[in-house]
Scaffold this motif. Sequence first.
Motif, PDB file in Angstrom:
ATOM      1  N   VAL A 165       0.840  -1.204   0.000  1.00  0.00           N
ATOM      2  CA  VAL A 165       0.000   0.000   0.000  1.00  0.00           C
ATOM      3  C   VAL A 165       0.868   1.245   0.000  1.00  0.00           C
ATOM      4  O   VAL A 165       0.620   2.196  -0.764  1.00  0.00           O
ATOM      5  CB  VAL A 165      -0.965  -0.009   1.210  1.00  0.00           C
ATOM      6  CG1 VAL A 165      -1.633   1.337   1.390  1.00  0.00           C
ATOM      7  CG2 VAL A 165      -2.006  -1.099   1.045  1.00  0.00           C
ATOM      8  N   TRP A 166       1.907   1.262   0.812  1.00  0.00           N
ATOM      9  CA  TRP A 166       2.798   2.423   0.885  1.00  0.00           C
ATOM     10  C   TRP A 166       3.463   2.682  -0.462  1.00  0.00           C
ATOM     11  O   TRP A 166       3.468   3.810  -0.956  1.00  0.00           O
ATOM     12  CB  TRP A 166       3.845   2.203   1.980  1.00  0.00           C
ATOM     13  CG  TRP A 166       4.940   3.225   1.964  1.00  0.00           C
ATOM     14  CD1 TRP A 166       4.808   4.573   2.144  1.00  0.00           C
ATOM     15  CD2 TRP A 166       6.318   2.985   1.724  1.00  0.00           C
ATOM     16  NE1 TRP A 166       6.028   5.188   2.045  1.00  0.00           N
ATOM     17  CE2 TRP A 166       6.981   4.223   1.793  1.00  0.00           C
ATOM     18  CE3 TRP A 166       7.059   1.841   1.471  1.00  0.00           C
ATOM     19  CZ2 TRP A 166       8.349   4.348   1.603  1.00  0.00           C
ATOM     20  CZ3 TRP A 166       8.423   1.972   1.297  1.00  0.00           C
ATOM     21  CH2 TRP A 166       9.051   3.208   1.359  1.00  0.00           C
ATOM     22  N   LEU A 167       4.019   1.632  -1.078  1.00  0.00           N
ATOM     23  CA  LEU A 167       4.688   1.808  -2.369  1.00  0.00           C
ATOM     24  C   LEU A 167       3.709   2.207  -3.468  1.00  0.00           C
ATOM     25  O   LEU A 167       4.041   3.046  -4.318  1.00  0.00           O
ATOM     26  CB  LEU A 167       5.423   0.516  -2.760  1.00  0.00           C
ATOM     27  CG  LEU A 167       6.664   0.193  -1.931  1.00  0.00           C
ATOM     28  CD1 LEU A 167       7.209  -1.164  -2.318  1.00  0.00           C
ATOM     29  CD2 LEU A 167       7.723   1.272  -2.103  1.00  0.00           C
ATOM     30  N   SER A 168       2.530   1.628  -3.457  1.00  0.00           N
ATOM     31  CA  SER A 168       1.566   1.990  -4.503  1.00  0.00           C
ATOM     32  C   SER A 168       1.094   3.429  -4.352  1.00  0.00           C
ATOM     33  O   SER A 168       0.932   4.133  -5.354  1.00  0.00           O
ATOM     34  CB  SER A 168       0.378   1.025  -4.501  1.00  0.00           C
ATOM     35  OG  SER A 168      -0.348   1.155  -3.310  1.00  0.00           O
ATOM     36  N   LEU A 169       0.877   3.886  -3.129  1.00  0.00           N
ATOM     37  CA  LEU A 169       0.494   5.289  -2.933  1.00  0.00           C
ATOM     38  C   LEU A 169       1.639   6.236  -3.275  1.00  0.00           C
ATOM     39  O   LEU A 169       1.426   7.293  -3.869  1.00  0.00           O
ATOM     40  CB  LEU A 169       0.032   5.515  -1.492  1.00  0.00           C
ATOM     41  CG  LEU A 169      -1.321   4.917  -1.112  1.00  0.00           C
ATOM     42  CD1 LEU A 169      -1.586   5.105   0.373  1.00  0.00           C
ATOM     43  CD2 LEU A 169      -2.427   5.536  -1.937  1.00  0.00           C
TER      44      LEU A 169
END
Length: 188
Positions: A165-169
């Motif tokens: 989630v962090w990398l995609s955001l």
Amino acid sequence: MVTKGSSVEPRATADPPKGAARAAERRVYEVPVESGPRGADGTPQGGAGSAVAERRRGGWRTRAQTTLDLIRANPTGRVALKIFIAIAGAIIVTVGIALIPLPGPGWLLVIAGLGVWAVEFIWARRLLTFTRRNVQAWTRWATSQSLPVRFVLGAVGLVFVSVVVWLSLKYSLGIDLVARALHYLATH
């Protein structure tokens, strides 16, 4: 009570309307059989009557399979069904793949899309069977482990989802949650 020498009069039955007979045949019921003249009271003579067979079991799966078989019986229907299943499955799988990095039912939608494709394509049915078998094996293995091992597995899964989630955001929307959280902690 019937005694020796007495006879029982059969009950008068009316023929079902033709539409009802067709509906009964579609539902795998037998319809009244007439094999001779009727008496004055309307009952069949000569031993003919109506017999009702038990309805086939299966519910919605049997009805869906029958409907698909009827569509496949027509060459145009067969091609249209393949195209419809291919497009519907592709849409579901595409949405599922897009949702994998985000919290939500991404993998569930991918598997549902495979299920849609499996209606018409053998390769999808095989892939879905392989996926089910491995997910069930993983679930059996994980539930047979001790509580601390299951806790570690859950923690690893939570860390993995958080990083995704962090990398995609960060890379798709330009929002760096870690930098914002560190900035918030430094200023407050």
